[in-house]
Design a protein around this motif. Structure first.
Motif, PDB file in Angstrom:
ATOM      1  N   MET A 106       9.004  24.799  -3.174  1.00  0.00           N
ATOM      2  CA  MET A 106       8.387  24.698  -1.849  1.00  0.00           C
ATOM      3  C   MET A 106       8.320  26.064  -1.191  1.00  0.00           C
ATOM      4  O   MET A 106       9.162  26.940  -1.426  1.00  0.00           O
ATOM      5  N   ASP A 107       7.322  26.221  -0.361  1.00  0.00           N
ATOM      6  CA  ASP A 107       7.193  27.434   0.438  1.00  0.00           C
ATOM      7  C   ASP A 107       6.386  27.085   1.679  1.00  0.00           C
ATOM      8  O   ASP A 107       5.292  26.503   1.576  1.00  0.00           O
ATOM      9  N   ALA A 108       6.940  27.393   2.850  1.00  0.00           N
ATOM     10  CA  ALA A 108       6.257  27.145   4.126  1.00  0.00           C
ATOM     11  C   ALA A 108       5.829  25.687   4.270  1.00  0.00           C
ATOM     12  O   ALA A 108       4.741  25.378   4.761  1.00  0.00           O
ATOM     13  N   GLY A 109       6.694  24.776   3.820  1.00  0.00           N
ATOM     14  CA  GLY A 109       6.427  23.358   3.999  1.00  0.00           C
ATOM     15  C   GLY A 109       5.440  22.767   3.012  1.00  0.00           C
ATOM     16  O   GLY A 109       5.026  21.614   3.168  1.00  0.00           O
ATOM     17  N   ARG A 110       5.060  23.511   1.980  1.00  0.00           N
ATOM     18  CA  ARG A 110       4.112  23.012   0.986  1.00  0.00           C
ATOM     19  C   ARG A 110       4.746  23.049  -0.398  1.00  0.00           C
ATOM     20  O   ARG A 110       5.609  23.884  -0.680  1.00  0.00           O
ATOM     21  N   ILE A 111       4.284  22.173  -1.268  1.00  0.00           N
ATOM     22  CA  ILE A 111       4.686  22.227  -2.672  1.00  0.00           C
ATOM     23  C   ILE A 111       3.740  23.187  -3.377  1.00  0.00           C
ATOM     24  O   ILE A 111       2.536  22.954  -3.458  1.00  0.00           O
ATOM     25  N   VAL A 112       4.309  24.269  -3.884  1.00  0.00           N
ATOM     26  CA  VAL A 112       3.469  25.276  -4.552  1.00  0.00           C
ATOM     27  C   VAL A 112       3.523  25.145  -6.062  1.00  0.00           C
ATOM     28  O   VAL A 112       2.596  25.602  -6.764  1.00  0.00           O
TER      29      VAL A 112
END
Length: 625
Positions: free
Chosen positions: A583-589
């Motif tokens: 995750m990064d900044a509330g997103r699944i990357v």
């Protein structure tokens, strides 16, 4: 609704006892009024007997008074004209004794009634305060986690303890006095007007001014009492912060800064309290001064009335006592007003807590699911801690039954937030969280959380024995169950070495156990609870390598057959996860298995290259990159 009105509402369940208190207060006031009248009558008997002892016996009182006037002894005639006497009989000591004895009986009866009134008042107030503390404790369990995030613990503790105690003491001391003072004032005014309207008017002449001054001072002092108790809460919050982190304060040599901050909070509390007490403290001297003026006026005018034959000496004596009985409760009201202001300031802080919006209620009727399979789905979840700062936007993730899902990413990426949403510590601003196909908002929180176990990086142990801490999630567990859980999670081996084994009591700081041992106890606690879903939030972040090996071994036993979410910074702890979510900044990357993500050479591969990536082995094997 004002705190005073809410207090009256809280007294409704005690109406019968309140009626008894009011009745006893009224009877006590009446008895206290009869006493001065009897003493005035006794004084008149003494004066009449003493002044008439030299008059010729066998004559009537009217004839004796006429003879005195004929002899130009008008002053003596005027005094005797106000009393009943028998010329030449002297002082009727028997009658005086009976009056004084009856006065003593009435004074004792009034004191007994007052004592019973105060006793009942204390019992009612104690029950009200106990109910208030119970309401506050239950309220705290219904508040959303965001409330605790935004309020220092010390400030909350101050409301629950200091403010409730201050409210209790003020009400207990003030209610009984308030009732007694109110009845005394009304009854005394009535009797004074019956004895002498002129003197009654003199006594009451300064009352409107006193009430105006009392109202003005009360309005000015109330905000200062509010400030005083707000400063008390801030001081307690600072103390709680400093002493809970005492080791760090000492370690960073910041004791002087902590002391300076304490001095600032302490001075703010002192100044706020001094200003409040100074203003409220001026009420009683003002009322005392007004009362002293009343005494002078009553004495001077009463003497003139006695000299003119309009009043007897006993009546003036009784009137002076009534003036005292009027001024004393008025002064009490002034003192009570100051106390009540402090109590109402504390009550307002407590009621503000009780009026805080609670977490959304559980559904009714709730869904009652069958045995938990363990499928968890985050369906287009959106969430933000601050309305202006989005954290998670349209995140979707599925964890199949029995899977271990590892969540990694930089600090602030939203990893722990997913666990908070699953536990319903927070509610998503959009989307759904599904458990076995059921929206978790259709379940009661108790039902949902009974199916989930949490092992957090913030180790929390309660005061009690080691066994009680392990059984915290299952209070009905037997000792055998506790020992089995401890053996499965590597706890038994160090508990056996404690002074009292499983019955060893932990102190406030739990210094009996090391940091790793505390963490293992929390793992044993989760193991004993046997949840269907497990959340491991940085469960090995604060332990050494060997202890991490023990915890990992315990966690593998705990994870068996459960859907598990693992939040970790140490990537070595999640290599064997079925699914790794980056995750990064509330997103699944990124999402996939360990080998897949490393081979892809993306975000996870870079994190893995910079972290402790090799599986930890007890023999201290080399890290893999």
């Amino acid at each position: 609704m004002s705190p005073a009105r809410r207090l009256l509402r809280m007294l409704r369940p005690f109406r019968p006892a309140v009626l008894v208190i009011i009745t006893f207060g009224l009877l006590s006031a009446v008895l206290n009024l009869v006493g001065p009248l009897l003493m005035g009558r006794a004084t008149d008997l003494v004066v009449a007997g003493y002044l008439s002892r030299g008059l010729p016996s066998g004559t009537t009182s009217a004839e004796a008074i006429a003879a005195l006037r004929a002899q130009n002894r008008d002053s003596l005639a005027a005094v005797l004209s106000t009393v009943d006497f028998a010329p030449g009989a002297g002082i009727d000591l028997a009658a005086v004794g009976r009056l004084l004895g009856l006065t003593l009986v009435l004074m004792v009866a009034a004191s007994v009634l007052t004592a019973v009134r105060d006793r009942l008042t204390a019992r009612i107030v104690q029950r009200v305060a106990a109910g208030l503390r119970r309401d506050v404790a239950r309220k705290l369990t219904r508040l959303p986690l965001s409330y605790f995030d935004g309020h220092p613990r010390g400030e909350l503790l101050s409301r629950v303890t200091n403010d409730v105690d201050n409210f209790q003491q003020v009400v207990q001391q003030g209610v009984g006095q308030l009732i007694g003072a109110a009845f005394s004032i009304v009854a005394v005014i009535a009797v004074m007007f019956a004895l002498s309207p002129l003197l009654a008017v003199l006594v009451l002449a300064g009352t409107p001014l006193s009430i105006a001054v009392m109202t003005l001072i009360s309005k000015r002092s109330q905000p200062r009492f509010d400030a005083q108790w707000a400063a008390t809460g801030a001081l307690n919050a600072h103390i709680e912060d400093i002493y809970s982190g005492h080791a760090l304060v000492v370690g960073y040599d910041r004791r002087d800064l902590a002391a300076e901050a304490f001095d600032r909070h302490n001075d703010a509390m002192r100044l706020a309290g001094a200003r409040a007490r100074f203003l409220s403290g001026t009420l009683e001297p003002v009322m005392t001064f007004a009362g002293n003026l009343n005494y002078v006026l009553v004495a001077v005018v009463g003497a003139l009335r006695v000299a003119s034959g309009s009043l007897s000496i006993g009546s003036v004596q009784a009137f002076i006592q009534f003036a005292w009985q009027f001024n004393q409760p008025v002064g009490q009201l002034a003192a009570i007003a100051a106390q009540l202001q402090s109590g109402l300031a504390s009550a307002a802080r407590v009621f503000e807590l009780l009026d805080t919006p609670e977490q959304s209620p559980d559904p009714w009727p709730p869904v009652v699911p069958g045995p938990t399979v363990g499928r968890v789905e985050f369906d287009r979840i959106a969430f933000r801690y601050s309305p202006d700062t989005p954290l998670i936007e349209s995140l979707s993730l599925v964890a199949r039954p029995g899977q271990t899902v590892a969540i990694v990413g930089p600090t602030g990426a939203g990893k722990t937030t997913l666990g908070n949403l699953l536990m319903r510590f927070y509610e998503p601003t959009a989307g759904r969280v599904l458990l076995d196909g059921t929206d978790i908002r259709d379940l009661t929180r108790d039902d949902l959380r009974s199916r989930i176990g949490l092992v957090s990086q913030d180790v929390w142990l309660t005061r009690g024995t080691v066994a009680e801490n392990i059984a915290f999630g299952r209070p009905d567990a037997s000792r055998a169950d506790v020992v089995t859980a401890a053996e499965a999670t590597c706890v038994d081996q160090f508990v056996r070495g404690l002074p009292d084994g499983y019955d060893t009591r932990l102190d406030d700081e739990h210094t009996t156990l090391s940091a790793g041992e505390k963490q293992l106890v929390t793992v044993a606690r989760a193991y004993l609870a046997r949840p269907a879903i497990l959340i491991l939030d940085e469960a090995t972040s604060s332990v050494d390598t060997r202890t991490e090996v023990l915890i990992q071994r315990a966690l593998r036993s705990l994870r068996a057959g459960r859907t598990t979410f693992v939040v970790a910074h140490r990537l070595s702890t999640i290599r064997d996860a079925d699914v790794i979510v980056v995750m990064d900044a509330g997103r699944i990357v990124e999402i996939g298995a360990h080998n897949e993500l490393v081979a892809a050479g993306g975000r996870y591969a870079r994190l893995y290259a910079t972290g402790t990536a090799a599986p930890l082995e007890e023999d201290g094997g080399a890290d893999e990159r």
